[in-house]
Design an enzyme around this catalytic site. Structure first.
Site, PDB file in Angstrom:
ATOM      1  N   LYS A  72      -4.049  -1.339   1.755  1.00 19.27           N
ATOM      2  CA  LYS A  72      -3.150  -1.568   2.892  1.00 19.27           C
ATOM      3  C   LYS A  72      -2.604  -0.236   3.399  1.00 19.27           C
ATOM      4  O   LYS A  72      -2.501  -0.006   4.611  1.00 19.27           O
ATOM      5  CB  LYS A  72      -1.997  -2.493   2.468  1.00 19.27           C
ATOM      6  CG  LYS A  72      -2.433  -3.942   2.258  1.00 19.27           C
ATOM      7  CD  LYS A  72      -1.382  -4.777   1.557  1.00 19.27           C
ATOM      8  CE  LYS A  72      -1.953  -6.148   1.173  1.00 19.27           C
ATOM      9  NZ  LYS A  72      -1.036  -6.984   0.381  1.00 19.27           N
ATOM     10  N   GLN A 116       4.476  -7.142  -2.878  1.00 20.08           N
ATOM     11  CA  GLN A 116       3.176  -7.549  -3.408  1.00 20.08           C
ATOM     12  C   GLN A 116       3.348  -8.558  -4.546  1.00 20.08           C
ATOM     13  O   GLN A 116       4.165  -8.365  -5.450  1.00 20.08           O
ATOM     14  CB  GLN A 116       2.404  -6.305  -3.892  1.00 20.08           C
ATOM     15  CG  GLN A 116       0.973  -6.575  -4.312  1.00 20.08           C
ATOM     16  CD  GLN A 116       0.070  -7.050  -3.178  1.00 20.08           C
ATOM     17  OE1 GLN A 116       0.262  -6.686  -2.019  1.00 20.08           O
ATOM     18  NE2 GLN A 116      -0.910  -7.877  -3.502  1.00 20.08           N
ATOM     19  N   ASP A 139       4.132 -10.756   5.977  1.00 19.62           N
ATOM     20  CA  ASP A 139       3.272 -11.631   5.166  1.00 19.62           C
ATOM     21  C   ASP A 139       3.395 -13.095   5.602  1.00 19.62           C
ATOM     22  O   ASP A 139       2.566 -13.925   5.226  1.00 19.62           O
ATOM     23  CB  ASP A 139       3.718 -11.570   3.693  1.00 19.62           C
ATOM     24  CG  ASP A 139       2.802 -10.717   2.829  1.00 19.62           C
ATOM     25  OD1 ASP A 139       1.619 -10.584   3.171  1.00 19.62           O
ATOM     26  OD2 ASP A 139       3.290 -10.195   1.806  1.00 19.62           O
TER      27      ASP A 139
HETATM   28  N1  GUN Z   1      -0.982 -11.134  -3.488  1.00 23.29           N
HETATM   29  C1  GUN Z   1      -2.189 -11.671  -3.156  1.00 23.29           C
HETATM   30  N2  GUN Z   1      -2.311 -11.785  -1.821  1.00 23.29           N
HETATM   31  C2  GUN Z   1      -1.160 -11.331  -1.301  1.00 23.29           C
HETATM   32  C3  GUN Z   1      -0.690 -11.196   0.033  1.00 23.29           C
HETATM   33  O1  GUN Z   1      -1.352 -11.544   1.017  1.00 23.29           O
HETATM   34  N3  GUN Z   1       0.563 -10.651   0.173  1.00 23.29           N
HETATM   35  C4  GUN Z   1       1.320 -10.293  -0.896  1.00 23.29           C
HETATM   36  N4  GUN Z   1       2.535  -9.804  -0.654  1.00 23.29           N
HETATM   37  N5  GUN Z   1       0.910 -10.407  -2.142  1.00 23.29           N
HETATM   38  C5  GUN Z   1      -0.328 -10.915  -2.344  1.00 23.29           C
END
Ligand code: GUN
Length: 310
Positions: A72, A116, A139
């Site tokens: 990211k 995350q 998100d």
């Molecule tokens: N863990 C797995 N997929 C995601 C996601 O799309 N966002 C976040 N914050 N954590 C994750």
């Protein structure tokens, strides 16, 4: 009417068993969308505005989470965003994490941020998500954004479901009146994608399957569009797929493989070797849904930047 895009052509297709199987190439579509975002950011900064800023909090040392956050961060830089990563130790308390969230919520220079997941066991995940400002929740995980999405209101749509929708739309795949079967009811993928595809604009008839579903294969064989987000390596086999179906594989698993330099290879939730020849369209793993997930997060950050700086 479903919005149609004709600019992106399938970049890869193969003849298998006489039928053409088209590859839903997430990697090249992601590159194309990143270029579009980068152009917009170049224009913004040329006009004297600051660049959009995406932040991420990561707690602990989970390997997969470290990889996702690094990806990211890399993609943010590629499109000209400012990016910050807050790394916190495994022993961080819930209170310390809540304080960090409050700090990001009130920093006017941060447009959007993510925490995350998964979090260490001693931290209540829902309590943490609830603390994120809905205006910065790129998100789309907060109850406010989930509620707005279900009601069809302006919101942030979670990145993986949004990426799946983009793959379908930009490849001109017909969805109206089609039977879409989703395997997996997670809050991050299965539940939101089932909601989005049943709404106006996609107009699918959706069946959401999960661990208690009876006669799963009987249902999946009825799918015109099969979305697999169950988190089990090569779970979907050829006997579960209708010939001509569109198959979207959300799974990502690292499997030890000594023939690879890295020592592993990536596989999905679908047994591609036997399923792909049956499909009209299929997402590869890797290079299908994954790249679109990251791009969707970037799109949400740009959206947050615009909404919060009106
Ligand atoms: N863990 C797995 N997929 C995601 C996601 O799309 N966002 C976040 N914050 N954590 C994750």
């Amino acid at each position: 009417m479903q919005e149609k895009y004709t600019d992106a052509k399938p970049t890869n297709s193969a003849k298998k068993g006489g039928e053409e199987v088209k590859i839903l190439d997430g990697k090249s579509l992601a590159l194309q969308i990143k270029e579009e975002i980068a152009n917009e950011v170049r224009q913004l900064t040329a006009d004297g505005h600051r660049a959009p800023h995406l932040a991420a909090i990561i707690v602990g040392n989970d390997g997969a989470s470290q990889t996702y956050v690094a990806s990211k961060e890399k993609s943010s830089h590629e499109v000209g965003f400012t990016s910050s990563v807050y790394r916190m130790s495994e022993s961080t308390s819930e209170q310390q994490l809540l304080e960090s969230i409050e700090f990001l919520n009130s920093d006017p220079d941060i447009d959007g941020f993510i925490v995350q997941l998964p979090l260490p066991k001693h931290i209540d995940e829902q309590k943490i998500i609830n603390a994120i400002s809905p205006n910065k929740d790129v998100d789309g995980f907060t109850p406010i954004n989930v509620g707005r999405m279900v009601l069809g209101q302006e919101c942030f749509v979670p990145a993986t479901p949004m990426g799946i929708c983009t793959l379908l739309k930009r490849n001109g795949i017909e969805t109206e009146g089609k039977h879409c079967v989703v395997i997996g009811r997670s809050n991050i993928v299965g539940t939101p994608v089932a909601n989005l595809l049943s709404r106006k604009g996609f107009d699918c008839t959706v069946t959401l399957c999960h661990s208690r579903t009876r006669n799963l294969a009987e249902l999946t064989r009825q799918a015109d569009i099969l979305i697999v987000a169950i988190g089990k390596p090569e779970f979907v086999t050829a006997d579960m797929v209708k010939p001509g179906a569109v198959v979207i594989d959300v799974g990502i698993h690292r499997i030890p493989d000594e023939s690879k330099k890295s020592g592993y290879r990536i596989i999905g939730d679908v047994k591609h070797q036997e399923v792909d020849p049956l499909c009209s369209w299929v997402t590869p793993v890797p290079g299908g849904v994954g790249p679109l997930t990251i791009v969707s997060l970037l799109e949400n950050t740009l959206l947050a930047y615009k909404r919060n700086n009106k």
